[in-house]
Design a protein around this motif. Structure first.
Motif, mmCIF file in Angstrom:
data_model
loop_
_atom_site.group_PDB
_atom_site.id
_atom_site.type_symbol
_atom_site.label_atom_id
_atom_site.label_comp_id
_atom_site.label_asym_id
_atom_site.label_seq_id
_atom_site.Cartn_x
_atom_site.Cartn_y
_atom_site.Cartn_z
ATOM 1 N N ASP A 70 0.840 -1.195 0.000
ATOM 2 C CA ASP A 70 0.000 0.000 0.000
ATOM 3 C C ASP A 70 0.880 1.252 0.000
ATOM 4 O O ASP A 70 1.878 1.333 0.739
ATOM 5 C CB ASP A 70 -0.902 0.027 1.232
ATOM 6 C CG ASP A 70 -1.999 -1.030 1.167
ATOM 7 O OD1 ASP A 70 -2.258 -1.548 0.060
ATOM 8 O OD2 ASP A 70 -2.584 -1.330 2.223
ATOM 9 N N GLY A 71 0.521 2.210 -0.802
ATOM 10 C CA GLY A 71 1.250 3.470 -0.858
ATOM 11 C C GLY A 71 2.344 3.503 -1.902
ATOM 12 O O GLY A 71 2.772 4.584 -2.329
ATOM 13 N N TYR A 72 2.844 2.345 -2.305
ATOM 14 C CA TYR A 72 3.845 2.286 -3.377
ATOM 15 C C TYR A 72 3.164 2.577 -4.711
ATOM 16 O O TYR A 72 1.965 2.311 -4.886
ATOM 17 C CB TYR A 72 4.509 0.916 -3.439
ATOM 18 C CG TYR A 72 5.604 0.679 -2.423
ATOM 19 C CD1 TYR A 72 6.922 0.456 -2.826
ATOM 20 C CD2 TYR A 72 5.329 0.652 -1.057
ATOM 21 C CE1 TYR A 72 7.929 0.205 -1.903
ATOM 22 C CE2 TYR A 72 6.328 0.417 -0.126
ATOM 23 C CZ TYR A 72 7.631 0.197 -0.555
ATOM 24 O OH TYR A 72 8.624 -0.039 0.367
ATOM 25 N N GLU A 73 3.927 3.104 -5.659
ATOM 26 C CA GLU A 73 3.390 3.394 -6.983
ATOM 27 C C GLU A 73 4.354 2.888 -8.054
ATOM 28 O O GLU A 73 5.581 2.900 -7.861
ATOM 29 C CB GLU A 73 3.181 4.897 -7.168
ATOM 30 C CG GLU A 73 2.181 5.523 -6.203
ATOM 31 C CD GLU A 73 1.974 7.002 -6.466
ATOM 32 O OE1 GLU A 73 1.838 7.381 -7.656
ATOM 33 O OE2 GLU A 73 1.959 7.786 -5.490
ATOM 34 N N VAL A 74 3.794 2.452 -9.187
ATOM 35 C CA VAL A 74 4.605 2.085 -10.340
ATOM 36 C C VAL A 74 4.797 3.337 -11.190
ATOM 37 O O VAL A 74 3.821 3.922 -11.679
ATOM 38 C CB VAL A 74 3.938 0.980 -11.174
ATOM 39 C CG1 VAL A 74 4.774 0.687 -12.435
ATOM 40 C CG2 VAL A 74 3.785 -0.295 -10.346
ATOM 41 N N ILE A 75 6.045 3.737 -11.342
ATOM 42 C CA ILE A 75 6.393 4.927 -12.115
ATOM 43 C C ILE A 75 7.184 4.476 -13.340
ATOM 44 O O ILE A 75 8.003 3.561 -13.248
ATOM 45 C CB ILE A 75 7.230 5.909 -11.275
ATOM 46 C CG1 ILE A 75 6.531 6.207 -9.934
ATOM 47 C CG2 ILE A 75 7.505 7.192 -12.054
ATOM 48 C CD1 ILE A 75 5.150 6.805 -10.065
ATOM 49 N N LEU A 76 6.961 5.121 -14.466
ATOM 50 C CA LEU A 76 7.718 4.781 -15.668
ATOM 51 C C LEU A 76 8.011 6.031 -16.469
ATOM 52 O O LEU A 76 7.318 7.039 -16.360
ATOM 53 C CB LEU A 76 6.964 3.774 -16.533
ATOM 54 C CG LEU A 76 5.770 4.266 -17.369
ATOM 55 C CD1 LEU A 76 5.454 3.270 -18.466
ATOM 56 C CD2 LEU A 76 4.546 4.484 -16.501
ATOM 57 N N SER A 77 9.079 5.943 -17.253
ATOM 58 C CA SER A 77 9.419 7.032 -18.163
ATOM 59 C C SER A 77 10.381 6.491 -19.210
ATOM 60 O O SER A 77 10.696 5.303 -19.237
ATOM 61 C CB SER A 77 10.038 8.213 -17.401
ATOM 62 O OG SER A 77 10.099 9.359 -18.236
ATOM 63 N N ASN A 78 10.852 7.377 -20.065
ATOM 64 C CA ASN A 78 11.683 6.964 -21.196
ATOM 65 C C ASN A 78 13.163 6.892 -20.849
ATOM 66 O O ASN A 78 13.632 7.561 -19.919
ATOM 67 C CB ASN A 78 11.494 7.958 -22.350
ATOM 68 C CG ASN A 78 10.085 7.950 -22.881
ATOM 69 O OD1 ASN A 78 9.456 6.905 -22.958
ATOM 70 N ND2 ASN A 78 9.571 9.119 -23.245
ATOM 71 N N GLY A 79 13.897 6.075 -21.605
ATOM 72 C CA GLY A 79 15.351 6.106 -21.525
ATOM 73 C C GLY A 79 16.026 4.888 -20.974
ATOM 74 O O GLY A 79 17.235 4.744 -21.092
ATOM 75 N N GLY A 80 15.316 3.971 -20.355
ATOM 76 C CA GLY A 80 15.944 2.768 -19.837
ATOM 77 C C GLY A 80 16.672 3.012 -18.528
ATOM 78 O O GLY A 80 16.662 4.119 -17.964
ATOM 79 N N THR A 81 17.325 1.970 -18.024
ATOM 80 C CA THR A 81 18.007 2.051 -16.736
ATOM 81 C C THR A 81 19.110 3.103 -16.732
ATOM 82 O O THR A 81 19.327 3.788 -15.724
ATOM 83 C CB THR A 81 18.585 0.678 -16.351
ATOM 84 O OG1 THR A 81 17.509 -0.270 -16.268
ATOM 85 C CG2 THR A 81 19.292 0.739 -15.016
ATOM 86 N N SER A 82 19.811 3.252 -17.845
ATOM 87 C CA SER A 82 20.876 4.263 -17.907
ATOM 88 C C SER A 82 20.322 5.645 -17.619
ATOM 89 O O SER A 82 20.960 6.464 -16.946
ATOM 90 C CB SER A 82 21.558 4.242 -19.279
ATOM 91 O OG SER A 82 22.253 3.028 -19.478
ATOM 92 N N ALA A 83 19.121 5.915 -18.123
ATOM 93 C CA ALA A 83 18.484 7.198 -17.830
ATOM 94 C C ALA A 83 18.063 7.263 -16.372
ATOM 95 O O ALA A 83 18.179 8.321 -15.737
ATOM 96 C CB ALA A 83 17.276 7.404 -18.747
#
Length: 375
Positions: A70-83
């Motif tokens: 509870d309280g955790y969120e899945v966040i995503l964006s561009n660029g892969g792990t290096s980013a």
């Protein structure tokens, strides 16, 4: 006899000969599903429901797969792990970080923080390839960072919080290649970040992170200090956009869709416990073979550290692993080459849930066949 002259009998070859550690095997069923929606999904706006629904599907599926607290969120964006290493450098490290570094990929995050002129020199615990380094409590450290699975060496460690750490210190866990193959209790870390082109059986181009309330709060806190953060690397922007089921810039649409398909497939099979068991079966097949072999042995000597996501196998002097890999590739058994910078006479084999354990067993049979003909 040249390597191109050796033909491995079809009867002993894997059904699917893809063993890459990333990009990894993509399930044909996922590609077929993408093809089926290509005219309404590919080439469409990522701010419309057509795409946002699949971003939501991926985020929801990951939350289920990892039993997200509870309280955790899945966040995503561009660029892969290096980013993401740069994102975390700008947006999560308040002043001082500590790292456990035991391979090429952990070293890259260390370098990013070391190069940041606005941060203190990090503390780094290092171990040579094939071994593990560990975090220790240190006053003044506000971010601890380690790797769950070192892709370059095949070393895996448990995900655990640092006992005795300062109150409010965050733990960042690089699960780029471990997430989806190795067991984890996400409550033991504040950021569990991974890439879609490993166990998630997709293509590259985005990063994904399960973030605790404390980590999200830290991102907003740092943003409020007016620290310069490039827009593309702004974690607060990624958080706010993810809550809208989108990314700031156009994402790799095929990557999002294939990752969502893979996560749904793994959840339908039984979720994380199923995936961990399947990867463990593949690991038992290849390490068991190497332990019995007269010319091969696991690179990671401590069985407790041997990864069930990526296996690295050393070969005896006089047995050329590069030649073996060439023969395998000529026979459509591909991407078994070792990590280039490790510079060892070895093969590296992905054990992700997409890989059938029976194909790993078939791979070992093929290696025996090739070695006998190269000798």
């Amino acid at each position: 006899m040249t390597v191109t002259d050796i033909r491995i009998p079809d009867a002993i070859k894997p059904v699917d000969g893809r063993f890459g550690s990333g990009p990894s095997k993509v399930r044909p069923e996922g590609v077929e599903a993408l093809s089926a929606v290509s005219r309404t999904f590919m080439g469409t706006s990522h701010r419309q429901a057509t795409v946002k629904d699949h971003v939501a599907r991926l985020r929801r599926g990951l939350g289920e797969f990892f039993s997200m607290p509870d309280g955790y969120e899945v966040i995503l964006s561009n660029g892969g792990t290096s980013a993401f290493w740069e994102v975390a450098t700008f947006g999560l490290v308040r002043e001082k970080a500590q790292f456990a570094e035991f391979g090429e990929f952990g070293a890259k995050f260390v370098q990013a923080v070391t190069d940041a002129p606005f941060l203190a020199e990090p503390t780094v615990h290092r171990a040579p390839g094939g071994q593990a380094a560990y975090l220790t409590a240190e006053a003044g450290v506000d971010v601890y960072a380690t790797v769950q699975n070192e892709t370059s060496t095949g070393v895996a460690v448990p995900v655990r919080r640092v006992e005795g750490a300062d109150r409010g210190a965050l733990l960042l866990t690089d699960a780029t290649s471990g997430g989806g193959s190795l067991d984890v209790d996400v409550r033991e870390t504040d950021v569990y970040y991974l890439a879609p082109q490993k166990a998630l059986g997709s293509d590259g181009g985005i990063w994904l992170a399960l973030m605790s309330p404390a980590a999200i709060e830290r991102a907003f806190e740092i943003k409020a200090t007016k620290r310069y953060i490039p827009q593309f690397l702004d974690l607060v922007t990624a958080i706010e956009q993810s809550r809208l089921e989108q990314t700031y810039n156009t994402p790799a649409l095929a990557t999002v869709f294939l990752a969502a398909e893979q996560v749904d497939w793994m959840n339908a099979q039984g979720g994380l416990s199923w995936a961990v068991k399947r990867s463990a079966e593949s690991a038992a097949a290849i390490y068991g073979w190497a332990d019995r072999s007269s010319f091969a042995e696991p690179f990671v000597t401590d069985p407790a550290l041997r990864s069930a996501a990526v296996a690295t196998i050393d070969f005896a002097e006089g047995i050329d692993a590069a030649q073996i890999a060439k023969v395998l590739r000529a026979n459509d058994v591909v991407d078994t080459e070792p990590y280039r910078k490790l510079g060892r006479n070895q093969l590296r084999v992905a054990l992700y849930p997409t890989v059938d354990p029976s194909d790993v067993t078939a791979l070992t049979t093929c290696i025996d066949y090739v070695v006998e003909r190269l000798s």
